[in-house]
Design a protein around this motif. Structure first.
Motif, PDB file in Angstrom:
ATOM      1  N   GLY A 152       0.829  -1.194   0.000  1.00 26.51           N
ATOM      2  CA  GLY A 152       0.000   0.000   0.000  1.00 26.51           C
ATOM      3  C   GLY A 152       0.863   1.243   0.000  1.00 26.51           C
ATOM      4  O   GLY A 152       2.096   1.174  -0.012  1.00 26.51           O
ATOM      5  N   ILE A 167      -3.366   3.691   1.673  1.00 23.58           N
ATOM      6  CA  ILE A 167      -4.334   3.605   0.591  1.00 23.58           C
ATOM      7  C   ILE A 167      -3.844   2.635  -0.483  1.00 23.58           C
ATOM      8  O   ILE A 167      -2.716   2.135  -0.419  1.00 23.58           O
ATOM      9  CB  ILE A 167      -4.609   4.993  -0.028  1.00 23.58           C
ATOM     10  N   GLU A 168      -4.709   2.385  -1.463  1.00 26.96           N
ATOM     11  CA  GLU A 168      -4.387   1.516  -2.607  1.00 26.96           C
ATOM     12  C   GLU A 168      -4.030   0.094  -2.170  1.00 26.96           C
ATOM     13  O   GLU A 168      -3.199  -0.572  -2.794  1.00 26.96           O
ATOM     14  CB  GLU A 168      -3.229   2.115  -3.422  1.00 26.96           C
ATOM     15  N   THR A 209     -10.065  -1.876  -4.186  1.00 33.46           N
ATOM     16  CA  THR A 209      -9.111  -1.441  -3.162  1.00 33.46           C
ATOM     17  C   THR A 209      -9.783  -1.148  -1.826  1.00 33.46           C
ATOM     18  O   THR A 209     -10.998  -0.979  -1.743  1.00 33.46           O
ATOM     19  CB  THR A 209      -8.347  -0.177  -3.616  1.00 33.46           C
ATOM     20  N   LYS A 211      -8.674   0.898   2.218  1.00 39.88           N
ATOM     21  CA  LYS A 211      -7.705   1.741   2.910  1.00 39.88           C
ATOM     22  C   LYS A 211      -7.718   1.396   4.388  1.00 39.88           C
ATOM     23  O   LYS A 211      -8.718   0.908   4.927  1.00 39.88           O
ATOM     24  CB  LYS A 211      -7.983   3.228   2.711  1.00 39.88           C
TER      25      LYS A 211
END
Length: 245
Positions: A152, A167-168, A209, A211
């Motif tokens: 991430g 994130i991601e 995705t 987070k």
């Protein structure tokens, strides 16, 4: 008693006695006052010495932790530094360090405290460095989440001193509260495996995705001393990863 005796003679309206009393008083009290000043200075220096020894012991323990996790052949230099100021600007927190170009700092080096990442060097002068902390809008770093090894990107979005987020993260990875967030080591910022924080919660963002909100392991206001980490492999790794894209 001696001062009282001398002051008694000073009250007598006799210039000779006044002269003798003043001279006697000075000859007795001056060395005494000098001795008391020396004792006070010694006690102050003793306290400062104890404080310095405690700080050196803390720095030494941190250095041992870093050395035990990173092969010594990969480290060019570890520079101890003290934080001389903390600044908050536009929801971002900066540290001012008392090390600069004269000490071997060039820029973008990771900053380590108690074996945890707390930021990276943003700009450098001859004698000082400005550090972008984890609580900074322009601090972005690749991470992995221990356990699942989920990749991430850690990014701070504010407001000031709130928790950063990873994130991601691909949605198929299982993320749990309490999972440790580590540096990925592939973006040229910091070596692999340095702890940053722990997961508070993870939530889906879209169908691909998710987070995770994280809690940093270190509070910015508990930091007095730190290490600037000079790693000879970071630029090489960054160039290799960039060439693959």
């Amino acid at each position: 008693i001696l001062e009282f005796f001398s002051l008694y003679f000073l009250t007598i309206k006799n210039e000779y006695y006044n002269y003798i009393a003043s001279k006697f008083l000075f000859s007795i009290t001056a060395p005494l006052h000098a001795f008391l000043n020396d004792i006070t200075e010694y006690l102050n220096l003793s306290r400062k010495y104890s404080q310095i020894m405690e700080e050196n012991a803390l720095l030494y323990q941190q250095l041992l932790k870093i050395s035990s996790q990173t092969p010594s052949s990969k480290i060019a230099k570890v520079i101890p530094a003290s934080i001389t100021g903390i600044y908050i600007k536009h929801n971002s927190l900066f540290f001012l360090l008392d090390r600069g170009k004269k000490d071997g700092v060039s820029g973008n080096e990771p900053i380590i405290y108690n074996n945890c990442l707390i930021g990276k060097i943003k700009s450098v002068s001859d004698n000082y460095s400005l550090c972008s902390s984890l609580w900074n809008e322009d601090f972005v770093i690749g991470v992995i989440i221990a356990g699942s090894k989920a990749p991430g990107i850690m990014k701070f979005t504010g407001p000031a001193l709130s928790s950063p987020a990873v994130i991601e993260i691909p949605l198929f990875f299982q993320i749990h509260k309490g999972d440790t967030v580590l540096t990925a080591g592939s973006d040229g910022i910091a070596p692999y495996g340095i702890p940053i924080g722990t997961v508070i919660e993870a939530t889906p963002v879209d169908e691909f995705t998710q987070k995770a909100i994280i809690s940093p392991l270190i509070s910015p206001f508990e930091i007095n001393n730190c290490f600037i980490l000079k790693d000879t492999t970071l630029r090489e790794i960054k160039e290799l990863v960039s060439s693959a894209s």
